[in-house]
Design a protein around this motif. Structure first.
Motif, PDB file in Angstrom:
ATOM      1  N   ASP A 105      -1.423  -1.682   8.564  1.00  0.00           N
ATOM      2  CA  ASP A 105      -2.126  -0.898   7.550  1.00  0.00           C
ATOM      3  C   ASP A 105      -1.436  -1.037   6.197  1.00  0.00           C
ATOM      4  O   ASP A 105      -0.213  -1.241   6.112  1.00  0.00           O
ATOM      5  CB  ASP A 105      -2.165   0.578   7.957  1.00  0.00           C
ATOM      6  CG  ASP A 105      -3.336   0.907   8.859  1.00  0.00           C
ATOM      7  OD1 ASP A 105      -4.437   0.384   8.610  1.00  0.00           O
ATOM      8  OD2 ASP A 105      -3.157   1.676   9.817  1.00  0.00           O
ATOM      9  N   HIS A 106      -2.227  -0.908   5.135  1.00  0.00           N
ATOM     10  CA  HIS A 106      -1.676  -0.939   3.774  1.00  0.00           C
ATOM     11  C   HIS A 106      -0.682   0.205   3.588  1.00  0.00           C
ATOM     12  O   HIS A 106      -1.004   1.363   3.855  1.00  0.00           O
ATOM     13  CB  HIS A 106      -2.787  -0.774   2.742  1.00  0.00           C
ATOM     14  CG  HIS A 106      -3.762  -1.891   2.695  1.00  0.00           C
ATOM     15  ND1 HIS A 106      -3.487  -3.094   2.085  1.00  0.00           N
ATOM     16  CD2 HIS A 106      -5.039  -1.990   3.145  1.00  0.00           C
ATOM     17  CE1 HIS A 106      -4.544  -3.889   2.175  1.00  0.00           C
ATOM     18  NE2 HIS A 106      -5.490  -3.246   2.818  1.00  0.00           N
ATOM     19  N   ASP A 107       0.511  -0.116   3.092  1.00  0.00           N
ATOM     20  CA  ASP A 107       1.485   0.959   2.904  1.00  0.00           C
ATOM     21  C   ASP A 107       1.053   1.935   1.813  1.00  0.00           C
ATOM     22  O   ASP A 107       1.213   3.148   1.950  1.00  0.00           O
ATOM     23  CB  ASP A 107       2.877   0.390   2.629  1.00  0.00           C
ATOM     24  CG  ASP A 107       2.983  -0.440   1.357  1.00  0.00           C
ATOM     25  OD1 ASP A 107       1.941  -0.824   0.777  1.00  0.00           O
ATOM     26  OD2 ASP A 107       4.123  -0.723   0.932  1.00  0.00           O
ATOM     27  N   PHE A 108       0.450   1.448   0.725  1.00  0.00           N
ATOM     28  CA  PHE A 108       0.095   2.367  -0.359  1.00  0.00           C
ATOM     29  C   PHE A 108      -1.086   3.251   0.024  1.00  0.00           C
ATOM     30  O   PHE A 108      -1.181   4.400  -0.422  1.00  0.00           O
ATOM     31  CB  PHE A 108      -0.174   1.608  -1.651  1.00  0.00           C
ATOM     32  CG  PHE A 108      -1.535   0.956  -1.751  1.00  0.00           C
ATOM     33  CD1 PHE A 108      -2.578   1.577  -2.424  1.00  0.00           C
ATOM     34  CD2 PHE A 108      -1.774  -0.291  -1.177  1.00  0.00           C
ATOM     35  CE1 PHE A 108      -3.828   0.986  -2.531  1.00  0.00           C
ATOM     36  CE2 PHE A 108      -3.010  -0.886  -1.273  1.00  0.00           C
ATOM     37  CZ  PHE A 108      -4.050  -0.252  -1.949  1.00  0.00           C
ATOM     38  N   ARG A 109      -1.986   2.745   0.864  1.00  0.00           N
ATOM     39  CA  ARG A 109      -3.091   3.592   1.334  1.00  0.00           C
ATOM     40  C   ARG A 109      -2.586   4.595   2.375  1.00  0.00           C
ATOM     41  O   ARG A 109      -3.022   5.753   2.386  1.00  0.00           O
ATOM     42  CB  ARG A 109      -4.209   2.734   1.913  1.00  0.00           C
ATOM     43  CG  ARG A 109      -4.842   1.766   0.916  1.00  0.00           C
ATOM     44  CD  ARG A 109      -6.117   1.160   1.468  1.00  0.00           C
ATOM     45  NE  ARG A 109      -6.563   0.018   0.688  1.00  0.00           N
ATOM     46  CZ  ARG A 109      -7.202   0.092  -0.475  1.00  0.00           C
ATOM     47  NH1 ARG A 109      -7.459   1.276  -1.002  1.00  0.00           N
ATOM     48  NH2 ARG A 109      -7.577  -1.010  -1.105  1.00  0.00           N
ATOM     49  N   ALA A 110      -1.694   4.159   3.245  1.00  0.00           N
ATOM     50  CA  ALA A 110      -1.133   5.076   4.228  1.00  0.00           C
ATOM     51  C   ALA A 110      -0.399   6.228   3.538  1.00  0.00           C
ATOM     52  O   ALA A 110      -0.484   7.383   3.983  1.00  0.00           O
ATOM     53  CB  ALA A 110      -0.190   4.334   5.164  1.00  0.00           C
ATOM     54  N   ARG A 111       0.284   5.924   2.450  1.00  0.00           N
ATOM     55  CA  ARG A 111       0.993   6.960   1.700  1.00  0.00           C
ATOM     56  C   ARG A 111       0.076   7.700   0.731  1.00  0.00           C
ATOM     57  O   ARG A 111       0.496   8.684   0.110  1.00  0.00           O
ATOM     58  CB  ARG A 111       2.146   6.331   0.912  1.00  0.00           C
ATOM     59  CG  ARG A 111       3.305   5.840   1.745  1.00  0.00           C
ATOM     60  CD  ARG A 111       4.025   6.966   2.467  1.00  0.00           C
ATOM     61  NE  ARG A 111       4.423   8.052   1.590  1.00  0.00           N
ATOM     62  CZ  ARG A 111       5.564   8.089   0.905  1.00  0.00           C
ATOM     63  NH1 ARG A 111       6.424   7.075   1.019  1.00  0.00           N
ATOM     64  NH2 ARG A 111       5.867   9.110   0.144  1.00  0.00           N
ATOM     65  N   ALA A 112      -1.168   7.225   0.575  1.00  0.00           N
ATOM     66  CA  ALA A 112      -2.116   7.832  -0.366  1.00  0.00           C
ATOM     67  C   ALA A 112      -1.560   7.843  -1.787  1.00  0.00           C
ATOM     68  O   ALA A 112      -1.725   8.814  -2.538  1.00  0.00           O
ATOM     69  CB  ALA A 112      -2.499   9.242   0.079  1.00  0.00           C
ATOM     70  N   ILE A 113      -0.926   6.740  -2.174  1.00  0.00           N
ATOM     71  CA  ILE A 113      -0.351   6.629  -3.519  1.00  0.00           C
ATOM     72  C   ILE A 113      -1.469   6.548  -4.551  1.00  0.00           C
ATOM     73  O   ILE A 113      -2.386   5.737  -4.437  1.00  0.00           O
ATOM     74  CB  ILE A 113       0.576   5.405  -3.603  1.00  0.00           C
ATOM     75  CG1 ILE A 113       1.768   5.593  -2.649  1.00  0.00           C
ATOM     76  CG2 ILE A 113       1.053   5.180  -5.027  1.00  0.00           C
ATOM     77  CD1 ILE A 113       2.663   4.379  -2.539  1.00  0.00           C
ATOM     78  N   ASN A 114      -1.382   7.392  -5.561  1.00  0.00           N
ATOM     79  CA  ASN A 114      -2.384   7.490  -6.634  1.00  0.00           C
ATOM     80  C   ASN A 114      -3.752   7.927  -6.117  1.00  0.00           C
ATOM     81  O   ASN A 114      -4.775   7.635  -6.728  1.00  0.00           O
ATOM     82  CB  ASN A 114      -2.503   6.165  -7.404  1.00  0.00           C
ATOM     83  CG  ASN A 114      -1.222   5.781  -8.113  1.00  0.00           C
ATOM     84  OD1 ASN A 114      -0.507   6.634  -8.618  1.00  0.00           O
ATOM     85  ND2 ASN A 114      -0.915   4.486  -8.130  1.00  0.00           N
ATOM     86  N   TYR A 115      -3.763   8.616  -4.983  1.00  0.00           N
ATOM     87  CA  TYR A 115      -5.008   9.150  -4.434  1.00  0.00           C
ATOM     88  C   TYR A 115      -5.315  10.503  -5.078  1.00  0.00           C
ATOM     89  O   TYR A 115      -4.436  11.191  -5.596  1.00  0.00           O
ATOM     90  CB  TYR A 115      -4.896   9.302  -2.914  1.00  0.00           C
ATOM     91  CG  TYR A 115      -5.286   8.058  -2.143  1.00  0.00           C
ATOM     92  CD1 TYR A 115      -5.000   6.789  -2.632  1.00  0.00           C
ATOM     93  CD2 TYR A 115      -5.933   8.147  -0.925  1.00  0.00           C
ATOM     94  CE1 TYR A 115      -5.362   5.654  -1.912  1.00  0.00           C
ATOM     95  CE2 TYR A 115      -6.288   7.030  -0.195  1.00  0.00           C
ATOM     96  CZ  TYR A 115      -6.006   5.775  -0.699  1.00  0.00           C
ATOM     97  OH  TYR A 115      -6.365   4.665  -0.005  1.00  0.00           O
ATOM     98  N   MET A 116      -6.561  10.879  -4.995  1.00  0.00           N
ATOM     99  CA  MET A 116      -6.978  12.159  -5.559  1.00  0.00           C
ATOM    100  C   MET A 116      -6.398  13.316  -4.776  1.00  0.00           C
ATOM    101  O   MET A 116      -6.242  13.273  -3.561  1.00  0.00           O
ATOM    102  CB  MET A 116      -8.506  12.255  -5.575  1.00  0.00           C
ATOM    103  CG  MET A 116      -9.148  12.285  -4.183  1.00  0.00           C
ATOM    104  SD  MET A 116     -10.951  12.434  -4.223  1.00  0.00           S
ATOM    105  CE  MET A 116     -11.423  10.779  -4.751  1.00  0.00           C
ATOM    106  N   GLY A 117      -6.037  14.379  -5.501  1.00  0.00           N
ATOM    107  CA  GLY A 117      -5.759  15.671  -4.919  1.00  0.00           C
ATOM    108  C   GLY A 117      -6.996  16.531  -5.143  1.00  0.00           C
ATOM    109  O   GLY A 117      -7.774  16.774  -4.221  1.00  0.00           O
TER     110      GLY A 117
END
Length: 619
Positions: free
Chosen positions: A100-112
């Motif tokens: 899995d993508h590490d940045f998607r797994a960490r939800a980096i720059n994802y909406m709150g």
């Protein structure tokens, strides 16, 4: 897949070999398989990295077939890990890397707080309707039917870029908090929050398909949970909250309650919609939300790793194949490049301060850490991540040359593996991926080519355009053994839809294994190609290329030196190759004219390269 592979004992002679069955995975597990990183480890007799005395003996061992680039519930596609493990078994795969993508797994720059683009849609005839979305609030969905038939108003999250780049990740620890404003929901009207989930196989009485949750609010109803849509839709029924109240939805808990045989964390928060329904004229559904916020309590590195390990342990045991923890390292959609690690515990790092303009030092340091732990690293989709259509021939050549020059200048940042098994990727065909690899090999840049699917969909792997797998001749399916074999080039790439369960290996002079570099000052050397499970109608080719340590060009120079219309099944093919100057050789397989499989190069040198020969490749 039956779980059985054939072990072919070494014959005293003859080209076509048939043998007796090896232990099945079930037998291996019952015999007491080891556990590494939470997954089962299979060992096969005679499959160590060292070459056997004859090419037929190499074919007599059994490679581990690996899916080396696969995504699921912590990435942006609909596939679940349960579905991908089921696909692996159905395709004859022995080892599945969870990348899995590490940045998607960490939800980096994802909406709150909910943001991005939402689109309004209606069904039925309406007397009034409205759909408005603002990240700062309010969010409104309104409908009143015109007549006796129902009407709906939806507000649907846009797939790209909103869902893909700011919402889709694993469901573990994720909650949705709604702050209700002044709303009106008449008797008979409904308000729903619809959360799309992942695709799962038919299992435990559940149907195959993409699952979803519908939080259904109605005036004055008693809360309960049930399923619709043949079992694919989970409904959480609740009374409409009072104006001014805050309600927090917990999808993970509701998934566990509705589908108790399902691993609840193996779901992606795939898509979000708000839907109001009016059954007839005079019944109004008008919902105002002051805000909607997403909380992700367990998306730190430790939380993601724990969830990935739980997924791995659950499905490795259920499906009888080792799952290996990994990650696709990136800081977002390309650029910059994406790397996978093998035989290394994923970091799921934040990469604070790393940008598309300064990423290379971070990646090089990451590769160093993987190497220090005995692992290997792949450079993914090197010619680009998009699909088709194909570029013009001139543009293909220009892109391949540009990519080669850039990668060579950076010495591949230390990467051990190059993804080459793509029918079409980055608007480039398989031939151009091979051309890039062959040019690096011509310069004596020792890098292993592998097959990849990069599948996010959960669809059957044999039917994927880019469904390539990698056969790895390793001592076991443990991460360290697989990484050692990969660093030594003991691998081949093939498409299972064209070459089901292929086994492919080479041996030079009865001693030099595929992937190795050997120095001898002789005019000719004998290359043997060992094949198993070759379907009818295939052509096997042996390619040769000069090796130029000071090569300043940017193009490959491979030529076919021998071609066979090989018999189906098991065979060993041999050819003498001119080694009066340094060269490498590589086998490949065509079916109906198209290249569908390739082995790794073996370098036949007359002097030592300036950078030496890596230890795993010394012959």
């Amino acid at each position: 897949m039956s779980g059985e592979h054939e072990h072919h004992p070494t014959p005293d002679g003859g080209e076509h070999v048939h043998g007796a069955p090896l232990l099945t995975r079930r037998q291996a597990l019952q015999a007491g398989a080891a556990v590494a990183l939470g997954g089962t480890v299979l060992a096969r007799p005679g499959a160590a990295g060292a070459a056997s005395a004859s090419p037929a003996a190499l074919a007599g061992t059994d490679a581990f077939v690996a899916a080396m680039h696969v995504h699921a519930s912590y990435s942006e596609g609909p596939g679940s890990w349960e579905q991908q493990y089921a696909n692996a078994v159905a395709t004859g795969v022995d080892v599945l890397f969870q990348t899995d993508h590490d940045f998607r797994a960490r939800a980096i720059n994802y909406m709150g707080r909910l943001s991005g683009t939402f689109t309004g849609t209606t069904t039925g005839s309406w007397a009034q309707h409205a759909a408005t979305f603002s990240a700062s609030g309010p969010i409104r969905v309104l409908v009143e039917a015109a007549g006796s038939s129902p009407a709906t108003q939806s507000l649907v999250m846009a797939e790209k870029p909103t869902a893909v780049n700011a919402f889709r990740t694993g469901i573990d620890g994720q909650t949705l908090t709604h702050a209700f404003g002044s709303s009106r929901l008449d008797a008979g009207a409904t308000y729903e929050v619809v959360l799309g989930l992942s695709v799962h196989p038919a299992q435990g009485g559940r149907p195959r398909g993409q699952y979803s949750l519908r939080y259904r609010f109605q005036p004055g109803v008693a809360p309960r949970r049930f399923t619709e849509g043949g079992g694919l839709v989970g409904v959480v029924l609740a009374a409409m909250p009072a104006n001014g109240t805050t309600v927090t939805l917990n999808p993970q808990a509701d998934i566990a309650a509705i589908w108790p045989t399902m691993l609840a964390i193996d779901q992606c928060s795939f898509l979000l919609s708000f839907v109001v329904t009016s059954p007839r004229t005079g019944v109004v559904a008008d919902v105002h939300l002051q805000s909607v916020t997403v909380q992700r309590a367990r998306h730190d590195a430790a939380g993601v790793l724990a969830a990935q390990r739980t997924i791995q342990q659950r499905y490795s045991a259920a499906y009888g194949i080792p799952g290996m923890l990994s990650e696709e390292v990136s800081i977002g959609p390309e650029p910059p490049e994406h790397f996978n690690s093998f035989g290394y515990t994923p970091e799921f790092g934040l990469k604070t301060g790393v940008t598309p303009s300064n990423w290379k030092p971070y990646y090089a340091a990451y590769v160093d850490r993987v190497h220090a732990a005995g692992g290997a690293v792949s450079w993914n989709h090197p010619l680009g991540f998009s699909m088709g259509p194909l570029l013009s021939q001139a543009d293909q050549t220009a892109l391949r040359r540009q990519t080669y020059a850039s990668m060579l200048a950076d010495d591949l940042l230390g990467a051990d593996v190059l993804e080459v098994g793509y029918r079409i990727r980055g608007h480039m065909p398989f031939e151009q991926h091979l051309g890039l690899w062959d040019t690096l090999s011509r310069r004596a840049r020792f890098v292993t080519g592998n097959g990849a699917s990069d599948d996010h969909s959960g669809n059957a792997w044999r039917s994927l355009v880019n469904g390539f797998l990698t056969g790895i001749w390793a001592a076991s399916s443990g991460g360290a053994d697989l990484a050692t074999a990969l660093r030594g080039g003991r691998a081949y790439a093939f498409h299972p839809g064209q070459l089901p369960n292929l086994r492919l290996d080479t041996l030079v002079d009865g001693a030099v294994a595929m992937g190795a570099a050997s120095m001898r000052s002789v005019a000719t050397r004998t290359v043997a190609i060992s094949l198993q499970n070759l379907p009818a109608g295939c052509t096997v080719e042996l390619l040769r290329s000069p090796v130029d340590f000071v090569f300043s060009g940017t193009d490959p120079a491979t030529t076919v030196v021998r071609s066979w219309s090989a018999a189906a099944g098991t065979s060993t093919l041999s050819a003498a190759v001119d080694t009066s100057s340094s060269c490498f050789v590589r086998p490949q397989v065509r079916r109906n004219g198209a290249i569908v499989g390739t082995g790794n190069p073996t370098w036949l040198l007359r002097s030592t390269p300036p950078g030496g020969i890596p230890g795993p490749r010394s012959a």
